[in-house]
Write an enzyme that holds these catalytic residues in place. Structure first.
Site, PDB file in Angstrom:
ATOM      1  N   HIS A   1       2.992  -2.831   7.174  1.00 38.43           N
ATOM      2  CA  HIS A   1       1.862  -2.123   6.756  1.00 38.43           C
ATOM      3  C   HIS A   1       1.671  -0.813   7.933  1.00 38.43           C
ATOM      4  O   HIS A   1       2.291  -0.628   8.733  1.00 38.43           O
ATOM      5  CB  HIS A   1       0.530  -2.783   6.727  1.00 38.43           C
ATOM      6  CG  HIS A   1       0.398  -3.556   5.777  1.00 38.43           C
ATOM      7  ND1 HIS A   1      -0.719  -3.289   4.639  1.00 38.43           N
ATOM      8  CD2 HIS A   1       0.885  -4.755   5.437  1.00 38.43           C
ATOM      9  CE1 HIS A   1      -0.502  -4.278   4.034  1.00 38.43           C
ATOM     10  NE2 HIS A   1       0.374  -5.433   4.329  1.00 38.43           N
TER      11      HIS A   1
ATOM     12  N   GLU B   1       1.541  -4.080  11.476  1.00 38.36           N
ATOM     13  CA  GLU B   1       0.948  -2.785  11.492  1.00 38.36           C
ATOM     14  C   GLU B   1       1.520  -1.849  12.190  1.00 38.36           C
ATOM     15  O   GLU B   1       1.789  -1.798  13.549  1.00 38.36           O
ATOM     16  CB  GLU B   1      -0.649  -2.863  11.830  1.00 38.36           C
ATOM     17  CG  GLU B   1      -1.354  -3.768  10.994  1.00 38.36           C
ATOM     18  CD  GLU B   1      -1.981  -3.340   9.624  1.00 38.36           C
ATOM     19  OE1 GLU B   1      -1.641  -2.267   9.439  1.00 38.36           O
ATOM     20  OE2 GLU B   1      -2.451  -3.926   8.801  1.00 38.36           O
TER      21      GLU B   1
ATOM     22  N   HIS C   1       1.003  -1.150   0.060  1.00 41.43           N
ATOM     23  CA  HIS C   1      -0.065  -0.074   0.069  1.00 41.43           C
ATOM     24  C   HIS C   1       1.050   1.194  -0.074  1.00 41.43           C
ATOM     25  O   HIS C   1       1.658   1.423   0.929  1.00 41.43           O
ATOM     26  CB  HIS C   1      -0.930   0.014   1.269  1.00 41.43           C
ATOM     27  CG  HIS C   1      -1.879  -1.262   1.184  1.00 41.43           C
ATOM     28  ND1 HIS C   1      -2.343  -1.740   2.357  1.00 41.43           N
ATOM     29  CD2 HIS C   1      -2.707  -1.815   0.129  1.00 41.43           C
ATOM     30  CE1 HIS C   1      -3.265  -2.680   2.060  1.00 41.43           C
ATOM     31  NE2 HIS C   1      -3.535  -2.762   0.531  1.00 41.43           N
TER      32      HIS C   1
ATOM     33  N   GLU D   1       1.174   3.853   2.941  1.00 42.75           N
ATOM     34  CA  GLU D   1       1.765   3.597   4.255  1.00 42.75           C
ATOM     35  C   GLU D   1       3.201   3.406   4.414  1.00 42.75           C
ATOM     36  O   GLU D   1       3.868   2.504   4.327  1.00 42.75           O
ATOM     37  CB  GLU D   1       1.196   2.167   4.719  1.00 42.75           C
ATOM     38  CG  GLU D   1      -0.362   2.091   4.358  1.00 42.75           C
ATOM     39  CD  GLU D   1      -0.971   0.669   4.783  1.00 42.75           C
ATOM     40  OE1 GLU D   1      -0.214  -0.113   4.713  1.00 42.75           O
ATOM     41  OE2 GLU D   1      -2.247   0.844   4.578  1.00 42.75           O
TER      42      GLU D   1
END
Length: 697
Positions: free
Chosen positions: A477, A550, A394, A397
């Protein structure tokens, strides 16, 4: 040029080719639309383009080396029906026997003399020639979250009717799908993007975002010092307005400016919890050596499908050049610069091999690093287990890239711990999975208009044996709704013996980074909406310890760091911590693993007690428990940014919506599939000794 038999590289390459996210030699069909694979010459690039290098493979070579399937009158269009060109069919009589097509020669080895090509953009994108660079800097003290005073003004969007449009760029979607690319983007002179139809006495700010990873589509001056900003959606989509990164000039010091982004598509984010935008001043960098810093903000909702973010700031210097961003930028060129340093160092080059795994739709290289100590024998090489780490699927990010850089810096250092890691593991590292999205300033998608982290499903698992054993897979992420760093993992309810083992590594991470990593925030469910993610795709291939790590866009709520933002140093430290936890996880002495399993077992017993109590309540309070389940669903699924991420590109939206029927689920069904996770509760305190050589032997 050489072919690769590496199973990890082969799987990733096959996955990307299968879903049409890689370039190839000929015109092909992508999502039902013909895409021109014509990469124009790199006449204006200062760097040599390896695509056109005579020593490397070119497009014609791709075509020559494609192995054609044997013809059969019953199956002459079989690969068209299957929508894949990765299968070749042999025939036993009239019965087709599928097998994987041999890998094409996409692998290249960059040289130190001419390592990297110029950055390629979609042909419709205008790109300024300015060389945008920022210094790395960390504040002496952690920067606190913003505390609302309660008297902040709510944004009242005015729009261009009453305002003065001072910046507007073409949304770069003259066609609704990607066609072809060119180094430096569109041809011809750069157009003016400023408009001063309503001239004012006071000087207006000068905005710019037509540089690598930049995102700002429009700026409207609605007051003397007030500006409404509109972000550009991901190219070839109508969604994902979250990432912003733009330049501001012509400011006055000591004046309070207000910026309001009026088209955010998320109803909530960490801006509501005190997260602040980032500001970079070139004057401050030159005079004080200061880099990116957080500034004050406030958030409001405009009551419709779009949401607003507003903040005020005072620029530190007159006539400065400043940048504002959602998170610390990390561009494709930043990655290339770092990789150039690595391959130019003969010490690191001895145990780190850099290759080009494949090329993206626009023709940008996707790099893969293989890091391991040289083996003295074939048996020693086969005895090593593997670790696979990726980032930036992504593009918005960017915190994932900072964690990745910390991981690589630590792994490629000469410390005793890192030497031990290289001796016992083979590391496969892909630092940027979506280079095209990073280049154009997308938040989530590739130039195919799709979320790559929803396309890991594969029907070819039996054709993709993974050897040697992969001990850990992790994809880095960023997260916009939860603070701290945490992991999403996988758990098989059919195999009770593994339900605790798969939680050991995240628990060790929480012990090694107590003020940054939260085990309480970790989740181990496999929702149907996440079946296409990398962690579940790898788990279904047999990698038991498969995670998404994350990192918040905000900061920490733990220990001494509670209520403070993360710096780039904090993000890089999580890469160090990942390596440290690998040593603990694979320690020949089972004491640490045993201790973690005992702690997790206690949590399981606590959860069983809670489950019995919940069943008792259910017999008398069915409606109340259904409400609790709905709350659990919100807590479990809204934690992940990616639930609402995927969708069709713009040119297929209308076709896809025709004839669809919505299937509703009952509350009971929803509760059964989305019950809260038993292992997301607070972990017990545990001691750990750092730097113990006996533990790491």
């Amino acid at each position: 040029m050489q072919k690769s038999d590496d199973p990890y590289e082969k799987f990733i390459l096959l996955h990307l080719q299968h879903y049409g996210f890689l370039s190839d030699n000929s015109s092909s069909v992508h999502s039902g639309v013909p895409i021109k694979r014509e990469w124009e010459g790199n006449q204006d690039s200062t760097a040599s383009d390896m695509i056109n290098s005579p020593s490397e493979s070119n497009d014609s070579n791709f075509e020559e080396e494609q192995e054609e399937p044997k013809p059969c009158h019953n199956f002459f269009c079989l690969d068209k029906l299957l929508r894949t060109r990765q299968l070749v069919f042999d025939f036993d009589g009239e019965r087709p026997v599928p097998r994987l097509r041999e890998s094409v020669d996409l692998f290249t080895i960059p040289s130190t003399s001419c390592p990297f090509q110029g950055v390629r953009w979609p042909i419709e994108c205008e790109v300024i020639r300015d060389n945008i660079q920022h210094i790395e800097w960390d504040p002496s003290e952690p920067e606190p979250f913003y505390q609302p005073a309660g008297d902040e003004e709510a944004p009242m969007p005015v729009g261009k009717v009453r305002g003065n449009t001072v910046y507007y760029i073409d949304p770069a979607t003259k066609t609704s799908y990607f066609t072809y690319s060119r180094v430096g983007g569109s041809r011809g002179p750069i157009k003016s993007v400023t408009s001063c139809a309503n001239h004012q006495e006071e000087a207006t700010l000068a905005f710019e975002s037509r540089f690598e990873s930049g995102n700002l589509q429009k700026a409207v001056q609605v007051g003397q010092y007030d500006y409404e900003l509109t972000l550009r959606p991901d190219l070839y989509t109508t969604k994902h307005t979250q990432w912003f990164y733009f330049r501001v000039r012509n400011m006055r010091a000591g004046v309070t400016y207000r910026f309001t982004i009026i088209n955010l598509m998320k109803a909530s984010s960490l801006y509501s919890a005190g997260m602040r935008p980032l500001l970079y001043s070139e004057h401050a960098a030159w005079l004080k050596g200061e880099g990116w810093q957080y500034y004050r903000n406030n958030t409001e909702q405009d009551g419709k499908a779009l949401y607003s973010l507003t903040w005020t700031l005072e620029f530190p210097f007159d006539g400065d050049t400043c940048y504002l961003a959602h998170c610390y930028p990390y561009t494709y060129s930043n990655l290339q610069h770092y990789l150039c340093e690595v391959i130019s160092d003969p010490v690191r080059a001895a145990y780190c091999k850099l290759r080009v795994l494949c090329r993206s739709l626009a023709g940008n290289a996707m790099y893969v690093l293989t890091v391991t100590a040289p083996s003295t024998s074939l048996a020693e090489c086969k005895a090593k287990r593997a670790v696979v780490v990726m980032a930036r699927v992504h593009p918005g990010e960017t915190n994932g890239s900072w964690m990745m850089q910390g991981f690589l810096v630590f792994l490629l250092s000469d410390l005793p711990d890192t030497r031990l890691l290289r001796e016992i593991f083979i590391f496969k590292v892909i630092p940027m999975l979506n280079p095209d999205g990073v280049v154009v300033g997308n938040y989530r998608c590739s130039l195919a208009g799709r979320d790559l982290n929803r396309n890991y499903r594969s029907l070819l698992r039996n054709s993709l044996p993974i050897r040697p054993e992969v001990v850990v897979y992790s994809d880095f992420h960023g997260h916009s709704r939860k603070n701290t760093v945490f992991m999403y993992g996988c758990s098989d309810r059919k195999d009770a013996s593994q339900c605790l083992q798969e939680r050991v590594f995240p628990l060790m991470m929480s012990k090694n980074a107590k003020d940054k990593f939260s085990f309480r925030s970790c989740k181990f469910k496999m929702h149907e909406s996440k079946e296409g993610t990398g962690r579940i795709g790898m788990w279904r291939l047999g990698i038991r310890n498969s995670y998404t790590m994350e990192s918040t866009f905000g900061g920490s709520t733990l220990g001494d760091r509670e209520g403070t933002h993360f710096s780039t140093r904090d993000l890089k430290s999580m890469g160090y911590c990942f390596c440290d936890s690998l040593l603990d996880f694979c320690d020949p002495d089972p004491a640490k693993t045993k201790h973690c399993l005992e702690e997790l077992g206690l949590l399981l017993r606590q959860e069983n007690t809670y489950s019995i109590f919940k069943c008792f309540l259910k017999t008398s309070c069915e409606h109340l428990i259904s409400l609790f389940h709905n709350l659990d669903i919100l807590c479990s699924t809204s934690g992940s940014n990616s639930t609402e991420s995927d969708g069709l590109p713009v040119h297929l939206l209308n076709a896809a919506n025709q004839g669809k029927k919505k299937h509703l689920r009952s509350q009971t069904q929803a509760g059964k599939s989305d019950a809260s996770d038993p292992y997301s509760c607070q972990t017990l305190n545990a001691t750990r000794q750092h730097g113990n050589n006996e533990d790491q032997s």
